[in-house]
Scaffold this motif. Structure first.
Motif, mmCIF file in Angstrom:
data_model
loop_
_atom_site.group_PDB
_atom_site.id
_atom_site.type_symbol
_atom_site.label_atom_id
_atom_site.label_comp_id
_atom_site.label_asym_id
_atom_site.label_seq_id
_atom_site.Cartn_x
_atom_site.Cartn_y
_atom_site.Cartn_z
ATOM 1 N N THR A 44 -25.554 42.721 24.688
ATOM 2 C CA THR A 44 -25.947 43.252 23.388
ATOM 3 C C THR A 44 -25.189 44.541 23.166
ATOM 4 O O THR A 44 -24.562 45.064 24.102
ATOM 5 C CB THR A 44 -27.465 43.495 23.341
ATOM 6 O OG1 THR A 44 -27.884 43.768 21.997
ATOM 7 C CG2 THR A 44 -27.880 44.672 24.225
ATOM 8 N N SER A 100 -29.039 33.240 12.564
ATOM 9 C CA SER A 100 -28.797 32.876 13.966
ATOM 10 C C SER A 100 -28.329 31.428 14.085
ATOM 11 O O SER A 100 -27.483 31.109 14.933
ATOM 12 C CB SER A 100 -30.068 33.100 14.799
ATOM 13 O OG SER A 100 -30.381 34.473 14.897
ATOM 14 N N ILE A 108 -32.761 33.199 19.157
ATOM 15 C CA ILE A 108 -31.381 33.344 19.605
ATOM 16 C C ILE A 108 -31.146 32.486 20.852
ATOM 17 O O ILE A 108 -30.107 31.828 20.984
ATOM 18 C CB ILE A 108 -31.055 34.826 19.899
ATOM 19 C CG1 ILE A 108 -30.978 35.623 18.589
ATOM 20 C CG2 ILE A 108 -29.755 34.957 20.697
ATOM 21 C CD1 ILE A 108 -30.903 37.117 18.781
ATOM 22 N N GLN A 111 -30.875 44.683 21.311
ATOM 23 C CA GLN A 111 -31.820 43.918 22.133
ATOM 24 C C GLN A 111 -32.186 44.670 23.413
ATOM 25 O O GLN A 111 -31.313 45.030 24.199
ATOM 26 C CB GLN A 111 -31.233 42.552 22.499
ATOM 27 C CG GLN A 111 -32.180 41.699 23.332
ATOM 28 C CD GLN A 111 -31.588 40.356 23.696
ATOM 29 O OE1 GLN A 111 -30.515 39.984 23.230
ATOM 30 N NE2 GLN A 111 -32.282 39.620 24.547
ATOM 31 N N THR A 160 -25.713 40.008 21.059
ATOM 32 C CA THR A 160 -26.801 40.211 20.106
ATOM 33 C C THR A 160 -26.755 41.649 19.598
ATOM 34 O O THR A 160 -25.892 42.435 19.996
ATOM 35 C CB THR A 160 -28.159 39.926 20.759
ATOM 36 O OG1 THR A 160 -28.381 40.881 21.832
ATOM 37 C CG2 THR A 160 -28.215 38.518 21.330
#
Length: 519
Positions: free
Chosen positions: A326, A194, A300, A15, A12
């Protein structure tokens, strides 16, 4: 014949570690990532090597510190001949695929595959790769941009009427003075960026099952990075939830043992560091922003659930190493700050890291072992029993920690946040982290930061210049210098500095009106 394991690398953007239930957040809904953690190993003390998108992502692909791969700032580009883990695995017969946000080269400058201007001019209309060892690519550029990259082309071809929904003038902006844009919207869930990453990854996994070939898939979500704009149901998911308190602003700007950057950024509101980090002191605003930020994470999680369910249905769970992380964290109100940049608090550099492979990694592990992002590449290659080949990673393999044979390999690691412009005003910040201590060294400043992370996890009590800790401070500085000197000789610099035309992450009508009006 040696078994070949697959890799599904899920990442990601920006995050916070504590936005996952498995990291002790009892309010947020992330059941699929939590289950992944329960079935593998979860690291409490994993750290990005440099807390900005592009340096961090280059490190995750090369195993090198930023000073070696040369990407130290947001608009730097990885050199074209830089070797990555994808190159190594492709040479070994793996099918390599990247999906989503890569950010290995500047989106602001022409001549590279992530150039927004070149995509607007149709230069890459038919391009599908290769890209840094990935044989094929499905790119998302910017953050949820509906007009460029493979994502934009897909929307343009199949859902042209929906493109206007991505323009901020057609959304409801959260009325806050801090942050970098929070928007409630009516973008259909199936068209959200996403969903694009989730659906394309599922399709790739299905194709790989039919081919029978080993694969390395890098599935990269642009969220929950700014602008924060999850689908409506997820934007509103936490409207009635009381947000937890954040580490408070500790008045560092007016304390004698803090570097001058604290006064510049917190009191004078000046920040020349990448990331747009800025001071915020309105708790109501912080909570209002945090709710849709959590919603983006929960959305997500739904996509991650689709990927994991596909692996299960295809009977590929046992043969696939799944990694979730992330690129770096986010302040989100902690210490009176929003976004990223300027400091190296734990909220920004201490990241989630989960790795699962039922065949190789015992389930149910949660470890305090130190893990640096420079260790990711050597660890994955070691799990696959593949030699680094053309790579020269700076990290170490932590396979023995994953398998449960060792409790800890590292006794320290480093993090570097690179300054910009005048080094006397915006110096590089070098951090040394041990299982107990954290030293932040500001080049050219008599002051710094020293925290006992075991006793003071929120970093409220700066012990730099504490008379009782002079010997410890000197020893930590010596170890930090050792780390910096040992890597100095291999440094490589490849920087591109320019005005950032597309610095506004969200789509504004005036900038994109020609495409939106049907060109």
């Amino acid at each position: 014949m040696k078994k070949k394991y697959n890799i599904l690398f899920i990442i990601t953007d920006q995050q916070r570690k504590d936005t996952l239930g498995c990291y002790d957040n009892e309010l947020i809904r992330t059941p699929h990532i939590d289950k992944l953690a329960a079935e593998g190993i979860q690291f409490n003390k994993a750290y990005c090597e440099s807390p900005i998108c592009m340096p961090s992502r280059a490190t995750l692909h090369t195993g090198k510190k930023a000073i070696h791969h040369g990407v130290t700032h947001h608009n730097d580009s990885m050199r074209p001949d830089e070797q990555t883990i994808a190159h190594v695995l492709a040479e070994k017969g793996y099918v390599t695929k990247c999906i989503g946000k890569m950010h290995l080269t500047s989106q602001q400058h022409r001549g590279r595959e992530e150039s927004i201007a070149d995509w607007r001019d149709g230069v890459y209309k038919e391009w599908q790769g290769p890209y840094y060892g990935y044989q094929t690519a499905d790119l998302i550029l910017g953050h949820s941009n509906s007009l460029v990259g493979h994502y934009g082309n897909w929307l343009r071809e199949h859902y042209p009427e929906a493109r206007h929904r991505f323009v901020v003038e057609n959304m409801e902006k959260l009325p806050v003075s801090s942050g970098q844009g929070v928007y409630n919207n009516d973008i259909p869930e199936s068209l959200h960026s996403s969903s694009f990453v989730g659906d394309r990854t599922v399709k790739f996994l299905q194709d790989m099952k039919e081919s029978g070939k080993p694969f390395f898939c890098f599935a990269s979500f642009p969220d929950p990075h700014w602008p924060i704009m999850p689908p409506k149901a997820y934007y509103e998911m936490y409207d009635d939830v009381a947000m937890p308190p954040q580490a408070p602003d500790n008045g560092e700007a007016d304390k004698h043992n803090y570097p001058r950057q604290f006064g510049m950024l917190k009191r004078d509101k000046k920040n020349a560091y990448d990331g747009g980090g800025h001071y915020v002191n309105d708790q109501t605003e912080i909570e209002a922003i945090m709710r849709p930020y959590w919603g983006a994470v929960s959305w997500i999680d739904v996509q991650v659930g689709k990927m994991l369910q596909t692996l299960k249905e295809l009977e590929m769970e046992e043969d696939t190493i799944v990694i979730f992380t992330t690129d770096h964290g986010e302040y989100m109100g902690a210490h009176g700050m929003m976004a990223k940049g300027g400091f190296v608090w734990e909220e920004l550099i201490n990241v989630p890291l989960i790795i699962r492979c039922p065949d190789l990694i015992p389930a149910g592990q949660r470890t305090d072992a130190l893990f640096s992002f420079i260790d990711v590449v050597p660890t994955l290659l070691d799990l696959l029993e593949v030699a680094p080949s053309t790579l020269a990673p700076d990290g170490v393999s932590q396979k023995s920690v994953l398998t449960g044979d060792r409790e800890m390999l590292r006794d320290r690691l480093t993090v570097t946040h690179f300054g910009k412009g005048d080094a006397s005003m915006n110096p590089d910040i070098h951090s040394l982290i041990t299982p107990e201590w954290k030293l932040n060294y500001y080049a050219g400043d008599d002051n710094g930061e020293l925290y006992n992370l075991k006793e003071d996890p929120q970093e409220m009590n700066n012990l730099y210049h504490d008379p009782g800790l002079e010997s410890l401070q000197r020893e930590l500085i010596r170890k930090l210098l050792d780390e910096l000197i040992l890597v100095k000789d291999k440094s490589y610099e490849h920087r591109i500095k320019d005005a950032d035309r597309y610095g506004k992450h969200a789509m504004h009508y005036e900038e994109w009106k020609s495409e939106l009006e049907g060109v």
